[in-house]
Motif scaffolding. Structure first.
Motif, PDB file in Angstrom:
ATOM      1  N   LEU A 119      41.032  27.242  45.751  1.00 21.57           N
ATOM      2  CA  LEU A 119      39.695  27.037  46.314  1.00 21.57           C
ATOM      3  C   LEU A 119      39.770  26.616  47.781  1.00 21.57           C
ATOM      4  N   LYS A 120      40.780  25.855  48.151  1.00 19.47           N
ATOM      5  CA  LYS A 120      40.947  25.446  49.546  1.00 19.47           C
ATOM      6  C   LYS A 120      41.385  26.608  50.433  1.00 19.47           C
ATOM      7  N   LYS A 121      42.068  27.593  49.861  1.00 17.89           N
ATOM      8  CA  LYS A 121      42.540  28.744  50.639  1.00 17.89           C
ATOM      9  C   LYS A 121      41.516  29.868  50.736  1.00 17.89           C
ATOM     10  N   ILE A 122      40.452  29.814  49.953  1.00 26.05           N
ATOM     11  CA  ILE A 122      39.491  30.915  49.912  1.00 26.05           C
ATOM     12  C   ILE A 122      38.819  31.188  51.268  1.00 26.05           C
ATOM     13  N   PRO A 123      38.408  30.174  52.056  1.00 27.42           N
ATOM     14  CA  PRO A 123      37.812  30.513  53.357  1.00 27.42           C
ATOM     15  C   PRO A 123      38.759  31.294  54.267  1.00 27.42           C
ATOM     16  N   ARG A 124      40.035  30.921  54.289  1.00 26.91           N
ATOM     17  CA  ARG A 124      41.006  31.634  55.127  1.00 26.91           C
ATOM     18  C   ARG A 124      41.219  33.051  54.609  1.00 26.91           C
ATOM     19  N   ILE A 125      41.325  33.191  53.287  1.00 28.37           N
ATOM     20  CA  ILE A 125      41.486  34.514  52.691  1.00 28.37           C
ATOM     21  C   ILE A 125      40.271  35.385  52.993  1.00 28.37           C
ATOM     22  N   PHE A 126      39.081  34.777  52.914  1.00 26.83           N
ATOM     23  CA  PHE A 126      37.847  35.511  53.194  1.00 26.83           C
ATOM     24  C   PHE A 126      37.822  36.012  54.643  1.00 26.83           C
ATOM     25  N   LEU A 127      38.177  35.151  55.588  1.00 26.71           N
ATOM     26  CA  LEU A 127      38.149  35.549  56.998  1.00 26.71           C
ATOM     27  C   LEU A 127      39.173  36.633  57.313  1.00 26.71           C
ATOM     28  N   ILE A 128      40.378  36.493  56.795  1.00 29.64           N
ATOM     29  CA  ILE A 128      41.419  37.487  57.066  1.00 29.64           C
ATOM     30  C   ILE A 128      41.067  38.826  56.437  1.00 29.64           C
ATOM     31  N   CYS A 144      36.347  51.736  54.659  1.00 30.05           N
ATOM     32  CA  CYS A 144      36.525  50.338  55.089  1.00 30.05           C
ATOM     33  C   CYS A 144      35.373  49.469  54.598  1.00 30.05           C
ATOM     34  N   LEU A 145      34.156  49.983  54.639  1.00 28.05           N
ATOM     35  CA  LEU A 145      33.022  49.226  54.110  1.00 28.05           C
ATOM     36  C   LEU A 145      33.151  49.003  52.606  1.00 28.05           C
ATOM     37  N   GLY A 146      33.631  50.015  51.897  1.00 24.39           N
ATOM     38  CA  GLY A 146      33.856  49.860  50.463  1.00 24.39           C
ATOM     39  C   GLY A 146      34.914  48.810  50.168  1.00 24.39           C
ATOM     40  N   VAL A 147      36.001  48.833  50.939  1.00 22.71           N
ATOM     41  CA  VAL A 147      37.052  47.819  50.767  1.00 22.71           C
ATOM     42  C   VAL A 147      36.502  46.441  51.100  1.00 22.71           C
ATOM     43  N   LEU A 148      35.718  46.342  52.159  1.00 26.12           N
ATOM     44  CA  LEU A 148      35.151  45.070  52.598  1.00 26.12           C
ATOM     45  C   LEU A 148      34.258  44.459  51.515  1.00 26.12           C
ATOM     46  N   PHE A 149      33.329  45.241  50.983  1.00 23.72           N
ATOM     47  CA  PHE A 149      32.427  44.721  49.958  1.00 23.72           C
ATOM     48  C   PHE A 149      33.164  44.417  48.658  1.00 23.72           C
ATOM     49  N   SER A 150      34.164  45.225  48.314  1.00 21.20           N
ATOM     50  CA  SER A 150      34.953  44.958  47.110  1.00 21.20           C
ATOM     51  C   SER A 150      35.715  43.646  47.246  1.00 21.20           C
ATOM     52  N   LEU A 151      36.292  43.409  48.414  1.00 17.70           N
ATOM     53  CA  LEU A 151      37.007  42.154  48.644  1.00 17.70           C
ATOM     54  C   LEU A 151      36.062  40.967  48.591  1.00 17.70           C
ATOM     55  N   TRP A 152      34.870  41.104  49.155  1.00 16.47           N
ATOM     56  CA  TRP A 152      33.896  40.003  49.114  1.00 16.47           C
ATOM     57  C   TRP A 152      33.520  39.663  47.669  1.00 16.47           C
ATOM     58  N   PHE A 153      33.268  40.677  46.862  1.00 23.27           N
ATOM     59  CA  PHE A 153      32.906  40.420  45.467  1.00 23.27           C
ATOM     60  C   PHE A 153      34.073  39.811  44.703  1.00 23.27           C
TER      61      PHE A 153
END
Length: 110
Positions: free
Chosen positions: A22-31, A61-70
């Motif tokens: 949970l502490k690493k999620i913001p960094r993972i999200f940004l990268i 890239c948009l598909g990858v982006l939204f998939s990663l966000w979900f």
């Protein structure tokens, strides 16, 4: 009446991987957001007109982006659920059951 009455004698489980993740999620999200966005920006800024192949790359890239966000959102929700489940147990308010009519149990329902 107390809203959060802790169950006496309950021992909490030690925290594990969920807090670390949970502490690493913001960094993972940004990268994971930066990489597809960098590709999209490169295609938009360094090309005058986009051809079909470049548009296909942008859509991928948009598909990858939204998939990663979900996926990241699902992992975050899972971490929060595990944290809540490992927390202290609470006792609910007592609920008195209605008085049973024993004579109804002797006759079959028709």
């Amino acid at each position: 009446m107390g809203y959060f009455n802790k169950l006496p004698g309950f021992t909490q489980s030690p925290s594990g991987l969920e807090w670390t993740l949970l502490k690493k999620i913001p960094r993972i999200f940004l990268i994971s957001t930066f990489i597809p966005c960098a590709i999209i920006l490169k295609l938009y800024l360094f090309n005058d007109a986009l051809n079909a192949e470049q548009l296909k790359i942008i859509y991928q890239c948009l598909g990858v982006l939204f998939s990663l966000w979900f996926f990241i959102g699902t992992v975050a929700i899972g971490c929060v659920v595990v944290i809540v489940m490992k927390g202290p147990a609470y006792v609910a308010d007592p609920y008195e059951l209605p008085v049973e009519n024993k004579s109804l149990e002797n006759h079959p329902n028709l």
